[in-house]
Design a protein around this motif. Structure first.
Motif, PDB file in Angstrom:
ATOM      1  N   LYS A  67      45.110  42.297  42.489  1.00 24.84           N
ATOM      2  CA  LYS A  67      43.765  42.862  42.307  1.00 24.84           C
ATOM      3  C   LYS A  67      43.788  44.155  41.501  1.00 24.84           C
ATOM      4  CE  LYS A  67      42.223  40.965  46.700  1.00 24.84           C
ATOM      5  NZ  LYS A  67      41.909  41.259  48.076  1.00 24.84           N
ATOM      6  N   ASP A  68      44.686  45.050  41.874  1.00 22.70           N
ATOM      7  CA  ASP A  68      44.677  46.381  41.283  1.00 22.70           C
ATOM      8  C   ASP A  68      46.038  46.748  40.700  1.00 22.70           C
ATOM      9  OD1 ASP A  68      41.990  47.127  41.932  1.00 22.70           O
ATOM     10  OD2 ASP A  68      42.642  47.223  44.021  1.00 22.70           O
ATOM     11  N   PRO A  69      46.042  47.471  39.618  1.00 24.97           N
ATOM     12  CA  PRO A  69      44.895  47.978  38.874  1.00 24.97           C
ATOM     13  C   PRO A  69      44.252  46.864  38.026  1.00 24.97           C
ATOM     14  CG  PRO A  69      46.906  48.670  37.785  1.00 24.97           C
ATOM     15  CD  PRO A  69      47.313  47.945  39.046  1.00 24.97           C
ATOM     16  N   ALA A  70      42.964  46.918  37.950  1.00 25.46           N
ATOM     17  CA  ALA A  70      42.195  45.887  37.244  1.00 25.46           C
ATOM     18  C   ALA A  70      42.575  45.796  35.771  1.00 25.46           C
ATOM     19  CB  ALA A  70      40.699  46.164  37.397  1.00 25.46           C
ATOM     20  N   TRP A  71      42.912  46.922  35.143  1.00 23.47           N
ATOM     21  CA  TRP A  71      43.265  46.917  33.723  1.00 23.47           C
ATOM     22  C   TRP A  71      44.530  46.109  33.456  1.00 23.47           C
ATOM     23  CZ3 TRP A  71      47.983  48.652  32.130  1.00 23.47           C
ATOM     24  CH2 TRP A  71      48.667  49.513  33.001  1.00 23.47           C
ATOM     25  N   PHE A  72      45.418  46.003  34.466  1.00 23.12           N
ATOM     26  CA  PHE A  72      46.683  45.309  34.282  1.00 23.12           C
ATOM     27  C   PHE A  72      46.612  43.833  34.684  1.00 23.12           C
ATOM     28  CE2 PHE A  72      51.112  44.177  35.163  1.00 23.12           C
ATOM     29  CZ  PHE A  72      51.709  44.640  33.997  1.00 23.12           C
ATOM     30  N   ARG A  73      45.568  43.478  35.395  1.00 26.12           N
ATOM     31  CA  ARG A  73      45.442  42.111  35.917  1.00 26.12           C
ATOM     32  C   ARG A  73      45.551  41.039  34.832  1.00 26.12           C
ATOM     33  NH1 ARG A  73      41.612  38.255  38.212  1.00 26.12           N
ATOM     34  NH2 ARG A  73      42.572  37.470  40.115  1.00 26.12           N
ATOM     35  N   PRO A  74      44.927  41.163  33.652  1.00 29.20           N
ATOM     36  CA  PRO A  74      45.099  40.128  32.617  1.00 29.20           C
ATOM     37  C   PRO A  74      46.556  39.970  32.164  1.00 29.20           C
ATOM     38  CG  PRO A  74      43.230  41.524  32.084  1.00 29.20           C
ATOM     39  CD  PRO A  74      43.920  42.163  33.248  1.00 29.20           C
ATOM     40  N   TRP A  75      47.267  41.065  32.089  1.00 28.24           N
ATOM     41  CA  TRP A  75      48.683  41.010  31.707  1.00 28.24           C
ATOM     42  C   TRP A  75      49.494  40.286  32.781  1.00 28.24           C
ATOM     43  CZ3 TRP A  75      49.703  42.085  26.869  1.00 28.24           C
ATOM     44  CH2 TRP A  75      48.860  42.945  26.182  1.00 28.24           C
ATOM     45  N   TYR A  76      49.217  40.653  34.025  1.00 30.45           N
ATOM     46  CA  TYR A  76      49.909  40.017  35.148  1.00 30.45           C
ATOM     47  C   TYR A  76      49.615  38.519  35.176  1.00 30.45           C
ATOM     48  CZ  TYR A  76      50.992  38.412  39.796  1.00 30.45           C
ATOM     49  OH  TYR A  76      51.476  37.675  40.852  1.00 30.45           O
ATOM     50  N   LEU A  77      48.361  38.133  35.026  1.00 29.08           N
ATOM     51  CA  LEU A  77      47.992  36.720  35.089  1.00 29.08           C
ATOM     52  C   LEU A  77      48.603  35.920  33.943  1.00 29.08           C
ATOM     53  CD1 LEU A  77      44.287  36.943  36.305  1.00 29.08           C
ATOM     54  CD2 LEU A  77      46.323  36.289  37.627  1.00 29.08           C
ATOM     55  N   THR A  78      48.722  36.525  32.776  1.00 25.93           N
ATOM     56  CA  THR A  78      49.381  35.859  31.647  1.00 25.93           C
ATOM     57  C   THR A  78      50.854  35.616  31.968  1.00 25.93           C
ATOM     58  OG1 THR A  78      47.845  36.860  30.085  1.00 25.93           O
ATOM     59  CG2 THR A  78      49.939  36.048  29.190  1.00 25.93           C
ATOM     60  N   LEU A  79      51.508  36.633  32.492  1.00 23.58           N
ATOM     61  CA  LEU A  79      52.909  36.497  32.892  1.00 23.58           C
ATOM     62  C   LEU A  79      53.052  35.428  33.972  1.00 23.58           C
ATOM     63  CD1 LEU A  79      55.828  37.618  32.685  1.00 23.58           C
ATOM     64  CD2 LEU A  79      55.200  39.164  34.555  1.00 23.58           C
ATOM     65  N   LEU A  80      52.200  35.482  34.974  1.00 20.62           N
ATOM     66  CA  LEU A  80      52.256  34.519  36.075  1.00 20.62           C
ATOM     67  C   LEU A  80      52.015  33.097  35.571  1.00 20.62           C
ATOM     68  CD1 LEU A  80      52.541  34.036  39.126  1.00 20.62           C
ATOM     69  CD2 LEU A  80      50.057  34.356  39.294  1.00 20.62           C
ATOM     70  N   PHE A  81      51.067  32.928  34.664  1.00 22.42           N
ATOM     71  CA  PHE A  81      50.755  31.604  34.133  1.00 22.42           C
ATOM     72  C   PHE A  81      51.963  31.014  33.405  1.00 22.42           C
ATOM     73  CE2 PHE A  81      49.218  28.896  30.652  1.00 22.42           C
ATOM     74  CZ  PHE A  81      48.566  27.910  31.388  1.00 22.42           C
ATOM     75  N   THR A  82      52.569  31.779  32.503  1.00 24.46           N
ATOM     76  CA  THR A  82      53.727  31.261  31.765  1.00 24.46           C
ATOM     77  C   THR A  82      54.888  30.997  32.714  1.00 24.46           C
ATOM     78  OG1 THR A  82      54.516  33.496  31.204  1.00 24.46           O
ATOM     79  CG2 THR A  82      53.064  32.395  29.602  1.00 24.46           C
ATOM     80  N   HIS A  83      55.088  31.888  33.665  1.00 23.94           N
ATOM     81  CA  HIS A  83      56.158  31.718  34.651  1.00 23.94           C
ATOM     82  C   HIS A  83      55.955  30.438  35.454  1.00 23.94           C
ATOM     83  CE1 HIS A  83      58.999  32.713  37.863  1.00 23.94           C
ATOM     84  NE2 HIS A  83      58.040  32.351  38.693  1.00 23.94           N
ATOM     85  N   THR A  84      54.747  30.201  35.928  1.00 20.63           N
ATOM     86  CA  THR A  84      54.454  29.046  36.777  1.00 20.63           C
ATOM     87  C   THR A  84      54.607  27.730  36.020  1.00 20.63           C
ATOM     88  OG1 THR A  84      52.939  30.403  38.076  1.00 20.63           O
ATOM     89  CG2 THR A  84      52.721  28.019  38.294  1.00 20.63           C
ATOM     90  N   ILE A  85      54.062  27.655  34.823  1.00 18.31           N
ATOM     91  CA  ILE A  85      54.167  26.431  34.015  1.00 18.31           C
ATOM     92  C   ILE A  85      55.634  26.119  33.719  1.00 18.31           C
ATOM     93  CG2 ILE A  85      53.640  25.406  31.760  1.00 18.31           C
ATOM     94  CD1 ILE A  85      51.249  25.532  33.725  1.00 18.31           C
ATOM     95  N   LEU A  86      56.369  27.126  33.289  1.00 15.38           N
ATOM     96  CA  LEU A  86      57.771  26.896  32.951  1.00 15.38           C
ATOM     97  C   LEU A  86      58.629  26.655  34.196  1.00 15.38           C
ATOM     98  CD1 LEU A  86      58.135  29.432  30.018  1.00 15.38           C
ATOM     99  CD2 LEU A  86      57.984  26.928  29.890  1.00 15.38           C
TER     100      LEU A  86
END
Length: 141
Positions: A67-86
């Protein structure tokens, strides 16, 4: 050890897997097939233990939300998405690569390992980064 220690155990297993993958690569580049084999089997076992611990933890704890910090959430979700798919892909790739090696089909093993190794390394390293982001750098609790 308690249930709440499992994320740290998971990160440790991911980190250990990355180290073993690195040594496995080092050894095969130096034509030390025996040491390479031992490192890669150990990395496979370590990653399997990680998967068991990860599924155990999330079966009870559910999903973890950044959730926080909100400014970093898009970066985290991008990392998580690539990590999960791979991470999903690496299960099959690692099994195929290991199977080819065990069957002594080294030409096929080498061809598939060129894809498997960097993806597996990425998944192992980003697993540690995700843990650090969630539990150490930006704790969500």
């Amino acid at each position: 050890m308690s249930f709440s220690d499992l994320p740290a155990v998971n990160a440790t297993l991911n980190g250990l897997s990355a180290i073993l993958l690195g040594f496995g690569y080092y050894f095969i580049r130096r034509k030390n097939q025996n040491a390479h084999m031992k490192c890669m089997i150990a990395a496979f076992v370590t990653s399997t233990l990680f998967l068991i611990c990860y599924l155990t933890y999330h079966a009870k704890a559910g999903r973890t939300v950044f959730k926080d910090p909100a400014w970093f959430r898009p970066w985290y979700l991008t990392l998580l998405f690539t990590h999960t798919i791979l991470a999903a892909a690496i299960v099959l790739l690692a099994l195929i690569t290991l199977s080819c090696a065990l069957k002594q089909r080294f030409d096929r093993h080498k061809a598939i390992a060129r894809w498997t190794w960097p993806i597996w390394m990425y998944v192992s390293v980003t697993g540690v980064v995700i843990y650090l982001l969630l539990y150490k750098i930006f704790p969500q609790g």
